[in-house]
Design a protein around this motif. Structure first.
Motif, PDB file in Angstrom:
ATOM      1  N   GLU A   1      91.205  57.577 -20.707  1.00 46.57           N
ATOM      2  CA  GLU A   1      91.383  57.776 -19.259  1.00 46.57           C
ATOM      3  C   GLU A   1      90.697  56.703 -18.417  1.00 46.57           C
ATOM      4  O   GLU A   1      90.834  56.695 -17.196  1.00 46.57           O
ATOM      5  CB  GLU A   1      90.876  59.177 -18.867  1.00 46.57           C
ATOM      6  CG  GLU A   1      89.374  59.369 -18.978  1.00 46.57           C
ATOM      7  CD  GLU A   1      88.969  60.808 -19.294  1.00 46.57           C
ATOM      8  OE1 GLU A   1      89.669  61.477 -20.089  1.00 46.57           O
ATOM      9  OE2 GLU A   1      87.943  61.266 -18.758  1.00 46.57           O
ATOM     10  N   HIS A   2      89.981  55.786 -19.053  1.00 45.64           N
ATOM     11  CA  HIS A   2      89.251  54.755 -18.314  1.00 45.64           C
ATOM     12  C   HIS A   2      90.216  53.900 -17.483  1.00 45.64           C
ATOM     13  O   HIS A   2      91.264  53.484 -17.960  1.00 45.64           O
ATOM     14  CB  HIS A   2      88.484  53.864 -19.298  1.00 45.64           C
ATOM     15  CG  HIS A   2      87.784  52.711 -18.637  1.00 45.64           C
ATOM     16  ND1 HIS A   2      86.570  52.845 -18.024  1.00 45.64           N
ATOM     17  CD2 HIS A   2      88.153  51.420 -18.465  1.00 45.64           C
ATOM     18  CE1 HIS A   2      86.197  51.675 -17.519  1.00 45.64           C
ATOM     19  NE2 HIS A   2      87.145  50.791 -17.776  1.00 45.64           N
ATOM     20  N   ALA A   3      89.813  53.608 -16.234  1.00 39.89           N
ATOM     21  CA  ALA A   3      90.619  52.726 -15.373  1.00 39.89           C
ATOM     22  C   ALA A   3      90.142  51.292 -15.566  1.00 39.89           C
ATOM     23  O   ALA A   3      89.005  50.966 -15.210  1.00 39.89           O
ATOM     24  CB  ALA A   3      90.467  53.143 -13.913  1.00 39.89           C
ATOM     25  N   ASP A   4      91.000  50.452 -16.151  1.00 41.20           N
ATOM     26  CA  ASP A   4      90.614  49.056 -16.380  1.00 41.20           C
ATOM     27  C   ASP A   4      90.474  48.336 -15.042  1.00 41.20           C
ATOM     28  O   ASP A   4      91.390  48.348 -14.221  1.00 41.20           O
ATOM     29  CB  ASP A   4      91.691  48.354 -17.220  1.00 41.20           C
ATOM     30  CG  ASP A   4      91.913  49.060 -18.553  1.00 41.20           C
ATOM     31  OD1 ASP A   4      90.923  49.379 -19.214  1.00 41.20           O
ATOM     32  OD2 ASP A   4      93.084  49.278 -18.914  1.00 41.20           O
ATOM     33  N   ARG A   5      89.330  47.675 -14.857  1.00 46.28           N
ATOM     34  CA  ARG A   5      89.117  46.986 -13.578  1.00 46.28           C
ATOM     35  C   ARG A   5      89.745  45.593 -13.568  1.00 46.28           C
ATOM     36  O   ARG A   5      90.000  45.033 -12.514  1.00 46.28           O
ATOM     37  CB  ARG A   5      87.615  46.867 -13.278  1.00 46.28           C
ATOM     38  CG  ARG A   5      87.002  48.201 -12.861  1.00 46.28           C
ATOM     39  CD  ARG A   5      85.516  48.077 -12.685  1.00 46.28           C
ATOM     40  NE  ARG A   5      84.878  47.626 -13.937  1.00 46.28           N
ATOM     41  CZ  ARG A   5      83.572  47.522 -14.098  1.00 46.28           C
ATOM     42  NH1 ARG A   5      82.753  47.787 -13.103  1.00 46.28           N
ATOM     43  NH2 ARG A   5      83.061  47.125 -15.252  1.00 46.28           N
ATOM     44  N   ASP A   6      89.929  45.001 -14.720  1.00 42.48           N
ATOM     45  CA  ASP A   6      90.562  43.675 -14.780  1.00 42.48           C
ATOM     46  C   ASP A   6      91.272  43.527 -16.127  1.00 42.48           C
ATOM     47  O   ASP A   6      91.236  44.437 -16.970  1.00 42.48           O
ATOM     48  CB  ASP A   6      89.539  42.555 -14.541  1.00 42.48           C
ATOM     49  CG  ASP A   6      88.389  42.569 -15.550  1.00 42.48           C
ATOM     50  OD1 ASP A   6      88.542  43.187 -16.631  1.00 42.48           O
ATOM     51  OD2 ASP A   6      87.349  41.961 -15.272  1.00 42.48           O
ATOM     52  N   PHE A   7      91.926  42.363 -16.311  1.00 42.31           N
ATOM     53  CA  PHE A   7      92.710  42.159 -17.530  1.00 42.31           C
ATOM     54  C   PHE A   7      91.816  42.126 -18.771  1.00 42.31           C
ATOM     55  O   PHE A   7      92.237  42.545 -19.860  1.00 42.31           O
ATOM     56  CB  PHE A   7      93.512  40.855 -17.395  1.00 42.31           C
ATOM     57  CG  PHE A   7      94.516  40.641 -18.497  1.00 42.31           C
ATOM     58  CD1 PHE A   7      95.614  41.481 -18.637  1.00 42.31           C
ATOM     59  CD2 PHE A   7      94.358  39.591 -19.395  1.00 42.31           C
ATOM     60  CE1 PHE A   7      96.536  41.280 -19.649  1.00 42.31           C
ATOM     61  CE2 PHE A   7      95.285  39.383 -20.415  1.00 42.31           C
ATOM     62  CZ  PHE A   7      96.372  40.233 -20.540  1.00 42.31           C
ATOM     63  N   ALA A   8      90.568  41.661 -18.603  1.00 47.27           N
ATOM     64  CA  ALA A   8      89.646  41.647 -19.749  1.00 47.27           C
ATOM     65  C   ALA A   8      89.401  43.080 -20.237  1.00 47.27           C
ATOM     66  O   ALA A   8      89.409  43.344 -21.444  1.00 47.27           O
ATOM     67  CB  ALA A   8      88.335  40.968 -19.356  1.00 47.27           C
ATOM     68  N   GLU A   9      89.195  43.994 -19.302  1.00 46.18           N
ATOM     69  CA  GLU A   9      88.993  45.393 -19.716  1.00 46.18           C
ATOM     70  C   GLU A   9      90.251  45.953 -20.361  1.00 46.18           C
ATOM     71  O   GLU A   9      90.183  46.708 -21.338  1.00 46.18           O
ATOM     72  CB  GLU A   9      88.570  46.263 -18.518  1.00 46.18           C
ATOM     73  CG  GLU A   9      87.126  46.027 -18.110  1.00 46.18           C
ATOM     74  CD  GLU A   9      86.569  47.106 -17.188  1.00 46.18           C
ATOM     75  OE1 GLU A   9      87.248  48.121 -16.946  1.00 46.18           O
ATOM     76  OE2 GLU A   9      85.432  46.919 -16.721  1.00 46.18           O
ATOM     77  N   LEU A  10      91.411  45.562 -19.842  1.00 43.46           N
ATOM     78  CA  LEU A  10      92.671  46.053 -20.431  1.00 43.46           C
ATOM     79  C   LEU A  10      92.754  45.670 -21.911  1.00 43.46           C
ATOM     80  O   LEU A  10      93.031  46.523 -22.773  1.00 43.46           O
ATOM     81  CB  LEU A  10      93.875  45.475 -19.669  1.00 43.46           C
ATOM     82  CG  LEU A  10      95.265  46.017 -20.016  1.00 43.46           C
ATOM     83  CD1 LEU A  10      96.234  45.748 -18.870  1.00 43.46           C
ATOM     84  CD2 LEU A  10      95.850  45.451 -21.296  1.00 43.46           C
TER      85      LEU A  10
END
Lengths: 166, 286
Positions: free
Chosen positions: B127-136
């Motif tokens: 459920e984590h909301a990725d803050r940027d493409f690195a987190e994705l």
């Protein structure tokens, strides 16, 4: 003896794939079997290429419509998951039609025994389906559909799609 | 056939003849149609339903998070990649929810759209909301490496339906993991800025990892942590990233986490979006 199911197989097998319509579902290895139903009618068994493939429902509807037009009134379409589909199920005729349509056919699917090693960097790029040059590169791991990747030929300069070997 | 053109809404109907479709994927059919879904003798049907639901919820919520990225990604190639990965996970979710629903006497739509937050059993990483493409890409690496190892183990599970769904998903997950891994290497081994952002993403997400390895009494298979660590270490070495030392996100004071229906704040917002149409129009069909 000509049974209902053997005639029905030919009708079902000729159903075009909705996303790659130059291939039939038989060419793609999606059609697993056509059997006489114990209560009359026929049962067509198909297998999904990918878990979320949106074409499965379309294929099911197309198979039913084609069989109804061919005079089969009671048609059931069943799903079969095991053994899972891989690109090795695509027939030789399927490979030929893919190449003819400018889509590179898949190489043999990787054999899966034991833990699958992580692959860093890009997998090998197939020869160009237009000019046969091996001088090609992967430009994207996914293309317009989940089952294809996108490549470019450095010899003829043309972009092309390839069916991913899975 | 000619009259169909007078009213395009006729084409939206559930069943229409070949050649008259308006788009792919309209109308839904049981993803397990024709499959023998009886529970084998000796298996705990309740545990099988709960476990199928948990794995289905992981995929459903993760897929939704990836769908939210579509039209916001850095390049067209990543749009198609992320959309296709989301589609694969949605397909896995549908089969797993159908497996659970068959035992629980509910449809996949009832399970997806009419349960409350505390009834969802997904791990909190999903459920984590990725803050940027690195987190994705870092989150996708962690999730898909774990889920791939789990689905490999589940391919020989005692329930033949769950085993077949898992075996089907293995190829897909291997591709997701390698896609994520190649991006983690490119970013980690890229510029100073991309390296810093990727290491920061890893440090942010690391606390959510331990939950994937919590003992689950309903589980039909387990992931070998050693094999999982070896995959991550291979990627970290190629990417020049440091394995974080941040502490795990603790369960609540009663020891409950995502599998027990205890979620992060993000979960309520996901369900508000995911379920709004179905709850506003409970009689709608699609």
């Amino acid at each position: 003896m000509v049974t209902a199911s053997s005639t029905a197989y030919g009708v079902a097998a000729a159903t075009p794939d909705p996303e790659i319509p130059m291939l039939t579902i038989e060419d793609l290895g999606i059609l697993r079997s056509v059997d006489d139903s114990p209560g009359g009618g026929v049962v067509v068994t198909i297998t999904p290429t990918y878990s979320g493939c949106p074409a499965m429902r379309e294929i099911s509807a197309d198979v039913q419509a084609r069989l109804r037009r061919a005079g089969f009134e009671r048609v059931t379409v069943a799903t079969q998951l095991a053994p899972p589909w891989s690109t090795d199920w695509i027939t030789a005729e399927g490979h030929r039609k893919l190449a003819e349509a400018g889509i590179a056919p898949p190489s043999a699917a990787p054999s899966r025994t034991g833990p699958i090693p992580v692959t860093l960097g890009h997998p090998a790029s197939p020869p160009c389906p237009r000019c046969d040059s091996p001088d090609t590169r992967l430009t994207a791991q996914f293309s317009a559909t989940a089952c294809k990747s996108l490549h470019r030929c450095d010899a003829c300069g043309e972009p092309f799609e390839a069916v991913k070997a899975l | 056939m000619g009259t169909d053109h007078d009213n395009p809404y006729d084409l939206l109907a559930e069943d229409h003849d070949e050649g008259q479709r308006w788009a792919f994927g309209t109308g839904f059919t049981d993803p397990l149609a024709g499959i023998d879904t009886s529970v084998p003798d000796g298996l705990d049907a309740g545990a099988l339903a709960r476990y199928s639901l948990a794995l289905g919820d992981d995929a459903l919520i993760y897929s939704h998070r990836l769908q939210q990225w579509v039209a916001g990604l850095p390049e067209l190639e990543e749009e198609t990649a992320v959309a296709n990965i989301a589609l694969d996970l949605l397909g896995q979710a549908r089969m797993l929810l159908a497996r659970a629903g068959g035992i629980l006497g509910q449809t996949e739509d009832q399970l997806a759209f009419f349960r409350e937050e505390k009834e969802f059993r997904n791990v909190r990483l999903a459920e984590h909301a990725d803050r940027d493409f690195a987190e994705l890409v870092v989150r996708l690496l962690m999730f898909s490496a774990w889920r791939l190892a789990l689905f490999e183990a589940l391919s020989s599970a005692a329930d033949p339906v769950l085993a077949a769904i898992a075996a089907k998903g293995v190829n897909e997950l291997a591709y997701h993991r390698d896609y994520a891994a190649s991006w983690v290497v490119r970013l980690g081994d890229g510029t100073d800025l991309s390296h810093a952002k990727t290491q920061a993403a890893l440090d942010t997400l690391w606390p959510l990892l331990a939950e994937l390895f919590r003992p689950d009494p309903d589980a039909f298979a387990a992931v070998d942590p050693g094999g999982f660590d070896a995959v991550l270490d291979t990627v970290f070495a190629a990417a020049g990233l440091d394995r974080p030392t941040t502490a795990a996100l603790a369960p609540d004071t009663s020891g409950r986490a995502g599998r027990d229906g205890v979620h992060t704040e993000a979960m309520g917002y996901i369900l508000a979006e995911l379920q709004s149409v179905a709850r506003a129009y409970p009689d709608a069909t699609w």
